[in-house]
Design a protein around this motif. Structure first.
Motif, PDB file in Angstrom:
ATOM      1  N   LEU A  92       0.820  -1.206   0.000  1.00  0.00           N
ATOM      2  CA  LEU A  92       0.000   0.000   0.000  1.00  0.00           C
ATOM      3  C   LEU A  92       0.858   1.262   0.000  1.00  0.00           C
ATOM      4  O   LEU A  92       0.462   2.285  -0.577  1.00  0.00           O
ATOM      5  CB  LEU A  92      -0.941   0.002   1.207  1.00  0.00           C
ATOM      6  CG  LEU A  92      -1.969  -1.125   1.278  1.00  0.00           C
ATOM      7  CD1 LEU A  92      -2.857  -0.950   2.508  1.00  0.00           C
ATOM      8  CD2 LEU A  92      -2.817  -1.193   0.018  1.00  0.00           C
ATOM      9  N   ALA A 128      -3.517   4.090   5.823  1.00  0.00           N
ATOM     10  CA  ALA A 128      -3.935   2.698   6.007  1.00  0.00           C
ATOM     11  C   ALA A 128      -4.260   2.513   7.483  1.00  0.00           C
ATOM     12  O   ALA A 128      -3.359   2.508   8.324  1.00  0.00           O
ATOM     13  CB  ALA A 128      -2.830   1.741   5.579  1.00  0.00           C
ATOM     14  N   TRP A 160      -7.140   3.143   2.963  1.00  0.00           N
ATOM     15  CA  TRP A 160      -7.558   1.741   3.070  1.00  0.00           C
ATOM     16  C   TRP A 160      -7.890   1.423   4.527  1.00  0.00           C
ATOM     17  O   TRP A 160      -7.343   2.024   5.453  1.00  0.00           O
ATOM     18  CB  TRP A 160      -6.437   0.807   2.615  1.00  0.00           C
ATOM     19  CG  TRP A 160      -6.215   0.788   1.136  1.00  0.00           C
ATOM     20  CD1 TRP A 160      -5.546   1.719   0.392  1.00  0.00           C
ATOM     21  CD2 TRP A 160      -6.666  -0.208   0.222  1.00  0.00           C
ATOM     22  NE1 TRP A 160      -5.546   1.364  -0.929  1.00  0.00           N
ATOM     23  CE2 TRP A 160      -6.223   0.182  -1.067  1.00  0.00           C
ATOM     24  CE3 TRP A 160      -7.391  -1.395   0.356  1.00  0.00           C
ATOM     25  CZ2 TRP A 160      -6.484  -0.581  -2.209  1.00  0.00           C
ATOM     26  CZ3 TRP A 160      -7.658  -2.151  -0.780  1.00  0.00           C
ATOM     27  CH2 TRP A 160      -7.207  -1.743  -2.046  1.00  0.00           C
TER      28      TRP A 160
END
Length: 328
Positions: A92, A128, A160
């Motif tokens: 990510l 994230a 995310w």
């Protein structure tokens, strides 16, 4: 106290070196691992001479996906959920967010990571966010609706949500694995070793959009997990009778631990039946007192008032914990 005891549970060799005794003399309550592991059937054989079979790996992922309630293309085996989280952080390539009282890997997995105590004040930028559900070490479970609210925020701002469901096998309705789709920016991690009691297999699963799984598969190569993990995982996830009985038994065992701990005047919390979090004014002192009696628990670096206690394996172990708590 050795600082290593505050890093991860399961440091029994270090405990023997510091407090004496052999491993067989100890009762290790420092992890959230089921002390009554799934037993492989007699006919289950592993050929250690052969490379892991890709077809068998596919069959494992199919069985696991059915068990998790997610689509097969979104499920990939990884060599332990801890390793999977670290690799996903690299894939990510975003700043990480984690709650202050949570699994230590969340903060260490990202190149940049910040603790956020109040989830209602998430930043409006791509990040994230990692949520343990149930959370380790306090056992807190966030409802599905709240997790989806957090996902909506993350998606609105290009981020995310990673939900670590390492302990979610205890109650299937805790999981949001079925919510993972190709379009959503949602990743769910699952662990085999906790509930099935076989942490040494180092088997976990990432449930994520294929663009994430593709990067993971590239990183882990053609043989992401070994042959025994494939064989044991496929058989265990298909053992519906053992799974149902274990879910019932763990709840009973956890309630028994609660009763013992509270009888000694300690506050205890946790929705996850695989471990209990004890609040005590001098956690280090209680850790030492139990260690002197060859009972290993889990203290924390930044919280001198907390001690995590796993499940004793049987009634004799529960009585041993009861006696040790009463001694001193």
């Amino acid at each position: 106290m050795n600082a290593g005891f505050r890093y991860h549970g399961g440091r029994l060799t270090e405990a023997c070196a510091r407090y004496g005794g052999e491993a067989a003399d100890w009762m290790d309550l420092s992890t959230g691992i089921n002390p009554n592991a799934w037993n492989a059937p007699a006919g289950l054989a592993v050929d250690w001479r052969a490379l892991p079979n890709p077809l068998a790996l596919h069959a494992l992922e199919l069985t696991a996906a059915q068990y998790f309630g997610c689509a097969l293309p979104l499920c990939a085996a990884v060599p332990g959920s801890e390793t999977g989280i670290r690799q996903i952080a690299r894939v990510l390539n975003l700043p990480g967010l984690y709650q202050p009282l949570s699994y230590g890997t969340y903060s260490r997995a990202f190149a940049q990571a910040d603790a956020i105590a109040d989830l209602s004040t998430l930043p409006r930028r791509p990040t994230a966010l990692v949520i343990g559900n149930p959370n380790n070490p306090d056992g807190r479970v966030l409802p599905r609706a709240r997790l989806l609210e957090l996902l909506d925020h993350q998606e609105q701002h290009g981020g995310w949500l990673i939900v670590d469901e390492a302990f979610a096998d205890c109650a299937p309705d805790w999981s949001i694995s079925s919510e993972v789709t190709e379009e959503r920016r949602l990743i769910v991690m699952r662990s085999f070793g906790k509930f099935f009691g076989l942490a040494g297999l180092r088997l976990g699963f990432a449930i994520a959009p294929q663009r994430v799984l593709g990067a993971l598969r590239e990183a882990f190569g053609d043989w992401p997990v070994h042959a025994a993990a494939i064989a044991y995982g496929a058989a265990a996830y298909a053992d519906a009778g053992w799974i149902a009985e274990t879910r019932r038994r763990l709840v009973t065992q956890a309630a028994a631990v609660d009763a013992v701990v509270r009888r000694h005047g300690l506050d205890v919390s946790g929705d996850c039946p695989l471990f209990r979090l004890v609040v005590v004014s001098d956690a280090a002192g209680l850790f030492e007192r139990l260690a002197q009696q060859h009972i290993l628990t889990r203290p924390f670096e930044d919280r001198s008032d907390l001690l995590r206690i796993g499940l004793p394996p049987d009634n004799a172990g529960l009585q041993r914990l009861d006696a040790a708590l009463g001694d001193g």
